[in-house]
Scaffold this active site. Sequence first.
Site, PDB file in Angstrom:
ATOM      1  CB  CYS A 126       3.291   1.132   3.844  1.00 24.59           C
ATOM      2  SG  CYS A 126       4.262  -0.232   4.473  1.00 24.59           S
ATOM      3  CG  ASP A 129       5.398  -7.667   7.682  1.00 27.45           C
ATOM      4  OD1 ASP A 129       5.579  -6.673   8.406  1.00 27.45           O
ATOM      5  OD2 ASP A 129       5.621  -7.666   6.452  1.00 27.45           O
ATOM      6  CG  ASN A 130       1.679  -5.925   8.000  1.00 22.77           C
ATOM      7  OD1 ASN A 130       2.236  -4.830   7.880  1.00 22.77           O
ATOM      8  ND2 ASN A 130       1.484  -6.740   6.986  1.00 22.77           N
TER       9      ASN A 130
HETATM   10  N1  MTE Z   1       0.866  -8.608  -1.592  1.00 25.04           N
HETATM   11  C1  MTE Z   1       1.805  -9.472  -1.999  1.00 25.04           C
HETATM   12  N2  MTE Z   1       1.420 -10.537  -2.693  1.00 25.04           N
HETATM   13  N3  MTE Z   1       3.106  -9.294  -1.719  1.00 25.04           N
HETATM   14  C2  MTE Z   1       3.529  -8.209  -0.987  1.00 25.04           C
HETATM   15  O1  MTE Z   1       4.726  -8.063  -0.768  1.00 25.04           O
HETATM   16  N4  MTE Z   1       2.858  -6.235   0.256  1.00 25.04           N
HETATM   17  C3  MTE Z   1       1.786  -5.705   1.081  1.00 25.04           C
HETATM   18  C4  MTE Z   1       0.518  -5.512   0.265  1.00 25.04           C
HETATM   19  N5  MTE Z   1       0.260  -6.670  -0.511  1.00 25.04           N
HETATM   20  C5  MTE Z   1       2.562  -7.310  -0.520  1.00 25.04           C
HETATM   21  C6  MTE Z   1       1.215  -7.528  -0.881  1.00 25.04           C
HETATM   22  C7  MTE Z   1       2.082  -4.467   1.718  1.00 25.04           C
HETATM   23  S1  MTE Z   1       2.997  -4.575   3.119  1.00 25.04           S
HETATM   24  C8  MTE Z   1       1.560  -3.297   1.293  1.00 25.04           C
HETATM   25  S2  MTE Z   1       1.808  -1.864   2.198  1.00 25.04           S
HETATM   26  C9  MTE Z   1       0.775  -3.169   0.085  1.00 25.04           C
HETATM   27  O2  MTE Z   1       0.702  -4.405  -0.567  1.00 25.04           O
HETATM   28  C10 MTE Z   1       1.385  -2.168  -0.845  1.00 25.04           C
HETATM   29  O3  MTE Z   1       0.655  -2.057  -2.005  1.00 25.04           O
HETATM   30  P1  MTE Z   1       1.299  -1.270  -3.215  1.00 25.04           P
HETATM   31  O4  MTE Z   1       2.673  -1.793  -3.441  1.00 25.04           O
HETATM   32  O5  MTE Z   1       0.381  -1.433  -4.360  1.00 25.04           O
HETATM   33  O6  MTE Z   1       1.349   0.174  -2.791  1.00 25.04           O
END
Ligand code: MTE
Length: 883
Positions: free
Chosen positions: A163, A295-296
């Site tokens: 993350c 975000d990000n």
């Molecule tokens: N995909 C969806 N659809 N919704 C989410 O909230 N979070 C993202 C990503 N993909 C997210 C997502 C983020 S910020 C991260 S760091 C990773 O998924 C985390 O993956 P994990 O929960 O399998 O570790």
Amino acid sequence: MATITQTILQQQSVLDAPHKLYPTVTSLSLSESQLDSDSASDKSDSLPEIPLPPPSKAPTEVLSVDKDTPDNHVPRDPRLIRLTGVHPFNVEPPLTMLFNEGFLTSPELFYVRNHGPVPQVSDEDIPTWEISIEGLVENPIVLDFKQILQEFDQITAPVTLVCAGNRRKEQNQVRKSKGFSWGAAGVSTALFTGPMMRDVIKRANPSRKAKYVCMEGADKLPNGYYGTSVKLNWVMDPNRGIMLAHKMNGEDLRPDHGRPLRAVVPGQIGGRSVKWLKRLIVTDKPSDNWYHIYDNRVLPTTVTPEQSAKESKWWYDERYAIYDLNVNSAAAYPQHNEELNLSTADPIYTARGYAYGGGGRRINRVEISLDKGKSWRLATIEYPEDKYRDFESDLFGGKVDMFWRETCFCWCFWNLEIPVEDLKDSDAILVRAMDEALNCQPRDMYWSVLGMMNNPWFRVAIIRDGDVLKFEHPTQPALMPGGWMERAKKAGGDLTNGRWGEVSNNEDSFSSNEKAVEEISMKKEGLNKRIDITELKAHISPQEPWFVINGEVYDGTKFLEGHPGGAQSIISAAGMDVSEEFLAIHSETAKAMMPDYHIGTLDRESQELLQKESENQSSSETPDEIYLQPKVWKKAELCAKRSISWDTRIFTFKLEYDLQTLGLPTGQHLMIKLKNASTSESIIRAYTPISETNQKGTLDILIKIYFPTETSKGGKMTAALDKMQIGDFVDIKGPIGKLIYRGNGRVILNDKERFVKSFRMICGGSGITPIYQVLRGVMSNPNDSTECTVLDGNRLEEDILCREELDSFASMADRRCTILHTLTKPSNDWKGLRGRISEDLLKEYATPNEDSLALICGPEGMESVAKKTLLKLGWNENDLVFF
Ligand code: MTE
């Protein structure tokens, strides 16, 4: 029970073994594993060992905390640490637990980052789960899950997801960001299985204008579905390994990780790996999804949270979006709060941790420093990911196709054997990694509004308590208390001071504490008494000295005996406004004691009179017989400056006339005041001259310059002195101090006379100067039979100050003195003592004798170890004199 993918694939030749047959070891050769019915048959003998998933047990129970949330259908592991309360589910495993699982993480401990509720997907829904490939494509298509499984080559690859918020709690300690507090375990690795995203995209045939692939998940959030984008050319590049995954460590994806289908974008921040994937939209611009924009990102450090809320331009600037991970590392061992008992520990401690880079770049070194980054040791690195490169077979129904690929998409592990002797002398273990493009973790944090990509050197503080070393990580995740950052902050440290918020042992400690110092009230609460100058002047006797700081009147009577600087300095302050020197010299602790001595406020008129009086005094025209006057700052001109080593100088100052003597009793010190030209702030420090007390017309002061280093700003006073030109002036006042040595064992300590038979003199670095003065007082009188032992600690041999003089005293025939030098960084042929001034050394050379006195001067750390140990050795507190 068969997995969903097995059920769907049961007609296929590539069969998956049921999960329960998977071995419960982290590494074994496939010949034993029966992991894949096809491959196990004939290639088994030649297959190399690869790391396999750790023992895993899928949680079956919905935890009671989740029952009242939209995630009431998701069984979870209670060991995970929740970072955002109960919901949404954002968790990391305890760092040690994660690290101990090894290269691959079990799905139940794999960190989770969910922006909202987990879409509920039943087994029956999975075969018909659809994803669309749309946008700038010649052939828009919708594929169902079955097609994804059956119509595309399947690959299995180990990928570390991280993350972008990993280690964010450290940023939040410095200044609260807009993100929640990840510790250092927002990172996990799994074997992902599924088709390459490029094969799926190719099927839809992107048009020539196409530049980006936008992805969208099924989780409905306040600002729409979660979505983001990556570049199309990255997707099409097999080196980048971007894939869709339906399995993690051979099992169907679990609900929190995107069941039934997700994107996996290796080497990039986890936020790009969209879970519960529903749409791939090919575009000519980056995603306009709210989560892609807001975000990000790592906005410039100058953008404040308020500014970012008001000015949307920052968010729409694609330059600030983050994709490739940056280089990062952390230590897992020593663990937070781990203790090492020096008396029982093995002589070698193996520190261990992880490191990762971004964009497929290999971590090419991990370095450890025990001396604040001055020198580094190279750690050993293991790359378990490389084991898969020689493994050309199917695994969990996907081809391990890595022999041709040079990219590194997984974390690696470092370890370093550290002699415990070295840990003992260190205040922290610092870890930094570098990748093959020579991107290196920085020393300083790059704070930004979202607190992402935090990657400064990972620091494990070492706190010594007697025989025990205690290790402290920077933070603990979420709201969990603990960590050196929290401690340093509470102590008033500035976490951005380049010294990890620690107040340094050298004289520059004031700078980092200035803020905290201002906040300390020195007034007695509720006291409302006016005092005028007549009343003040009626209390200037040595028995009842009143003095003024910042317009407030203090009565020093009760502190005459206990004052660490000696009664004389309080007596000298009687009837005067001593704000400037008091504030410049005293610690926060001293300031916090002041309300006890506060007796009232000097009225305004009296304050002005006092001010005038002090101006007249310092411009007095008639020179005194002796130079030093306890109540008057006198000018002294710098007339010579001689370097005796790269960092040590002897400054010679002119007194008022050629035959004037300084008037400094042996054992006492003087104060030097300098104004900082840029801030006009006064800097005042106490020094002991090395010139003979009866030298006429001049005085010599030996000063070690604390130059700025990577980890410290350097000494304010010494830097200012070093800049002085011949002909420049300083202000000098004195004498001060609680000890006077009159000769033949006669000592005046806190105004009381006593006789001593021996001195134990303990000093470090430039702390030798007051010690040297007393030693010379003894040794220059052949009839003085006081016995002296000097224990002088330094780093290198060339750091030893006054060496020649000390050694000449030691070689005198009457053997009244013993000089012992100990070095922490000795050369191989150094014959003297080694290591810090430790309990062992003190036991050997500084046990109390009848009528002995210990004189101690050195860095704060050394002084406190000395104090503790000497008391333990039976010294009476009244017999310890700290200069
Ligand atoms: N995909 C969806 N659809 N919704 C989410 O909230 N979070 C993202 C990503 N993909 C997210 C997502 C983020 S910020 C991260 S760091 C990773 O998924 C985390 O993956 P994990 O929960 O399998 O570790």
